[in-house]
Design an enzyme around this catalytic site. Structure first.
Site, PDB file in Angstrom:
ATOM      1  N   ARG A 183       0.833  -1.200   0.000  1.00 18.42           N
ATOM      2  CA  ARG A 183       0.000   0.000   0.000  1.00 18.42           C
ATOM      3  C   ARG A 183       0.868   1.252   0.000  1.00 18.42           C
ATOM      4  NH1 ARG A 183      -4.039   0.474   4.525  1.00 18.42           N
ATOM      5  NH2 ARG A 183      -4.741   2.224   3.245  1.00 18.42           N
ATOM      6  N   CYS A 242      -0.106   6.570   8.698  1.00 26.51           N
ATOM      7  CA  CYS A 242      -0.533   5.250   8.206  1.00 26.51           C
ATOM      8  C   CYS A 242      -1.694   5.489   7.255  1.00 26.51           C
ATOM      9  CB  CYS A 242      -0.890   4.317   9.363  1.00 26.51           C
ATOM     10  SG  CYS A 242      -2.226   4.920  10.423  1.00 26.51           S
TER      11      CYS A 242
END
Length: 290
Positions: A183, A242
């Site tokens: 990701r 994140c």
């Protein structure tokens, strides 16, 4: 360490034996795709005495499309919510979830954000409890009287989108991203509308803070690994990010455990960053990982 961020099963048992009224156990299990999964898991079996605390309802504010998937809650509201759960100034909050501990780490960080220092994550989470041969229950605890906790001086640091953007390229700023590396690279984004990472950030998948038994690595190992990432930067120059500000709390807990205090949380993280029309985005391999 005056208020260690972790507590073991045996230490929790000792505290419960000594004075259970001064311990509040919070089941923080959650799923980013199925927001009701954690509650169903709690209702099927939880640590005796634990209450269920939902990430989306208590540990997050209302998303508006541009402030991230799990924006930080209003701090005054959060402090009032903790008091409503029975938290006093001397209550030890013990957070657990399923193996991984990211949602428990979010509670650990949020409680300290509003000034409550007596909070710890159960190392190994609910798995460690059952592996110790201890029972689960479906009984819900009796609601506690409202506690006396009130918001006080924060024990943590935060930065917002404007601060992160203005810090891009600065030599005194290091962003560490706790998402999985695929990701981070922009290869497999399934939760947010755009893929990639904040320019110049480094990759440290939060699960790399754990050993093969889903317990946190030793402080010595964590310190060694994080110092390799930090390089010449000091901990107080670090911003943890994140996807939506959850795994970043896991990074901050690991740094605290390693004796590297002072890093800040970017609460909106990638989900806020990529929603901004002027956001700069990078894709490709992580610059550093462990």
């Amino acid at each position: 360490m005056k208020n260690p961020p972790l507590i073991t099963v045996s230490e929790l048992q000792a505290r419960l034996t000594q004075n259970p009224a001064k311990v509040l156990i919070c089941d923080c299990r959650y799923d980013l795709v199925d927001s009701e999964l954690g509650l169903r898991a709690y209702e099927s079996g939880h640590i005796p005495g634990a209450i269920y605390l939902n990430l989306g309802e208590v540990l997050s504010g209302a998303p508006n499309g541009s402030n991230g998937r799990h924006p930080l809650p209003d701090p005054d509201r959060l402090a009032a919510d903790l008091a409503a759960l029975g938290v006093n100034t001397d209550t030890l909050i013990v957070a657990y979830d399923s193996p991984g501990a990211s949602y428990a780490a979010r509670l650990w960080w949020c409680a300290r954000w509003v000034g409550h220092s007596h909070v710890a994550v159960l190392d190994g989470t609910i798995q460690a409890w059952t592996q110790a041969g201890l029972p689960l229950t479906t009984d819900k605890p009796v609601r506690r009287a409202v506690g006396n906790f009130k918001r006080t001086t924060s024990l943590t640091k935060t930065v917002n989108y404007a601060d992160v953007r203005s810090g891009l390229g600065r030599q005194d700023r290091l962003i560490i991203d706790g998402r999985p590396e695929d990701r981070f690279q922009g290869l497999n984004e399934t939760l947010d509308p755009k893929a990639g990472h904040i320019p110049g950030s480094l990759s440290r998948f939060s699960k790399n803070n754990l050993d093969e038994e889903s317990r946190f690595k030793s402080p010595e190992v964590l310190r060694s690994e994080f110092l390799r990432i930090l390089g010449r930067h000091s901990p107080d120059q670090v911003v943890a990010s994140c996807g939506s500000g959850v795994a970043a709390c896991h990074l901050l807990l690991a740094m605290e455990l390693a004796g590297l205090q002072g890093a800040a949380l970017y609460g909106g993280s990638w989900s806020e960053w990529c929603a901004q029309p002027d956001a700069l985005i990078e894709t490709g391999p992580a610059r550093a990982s462990n």
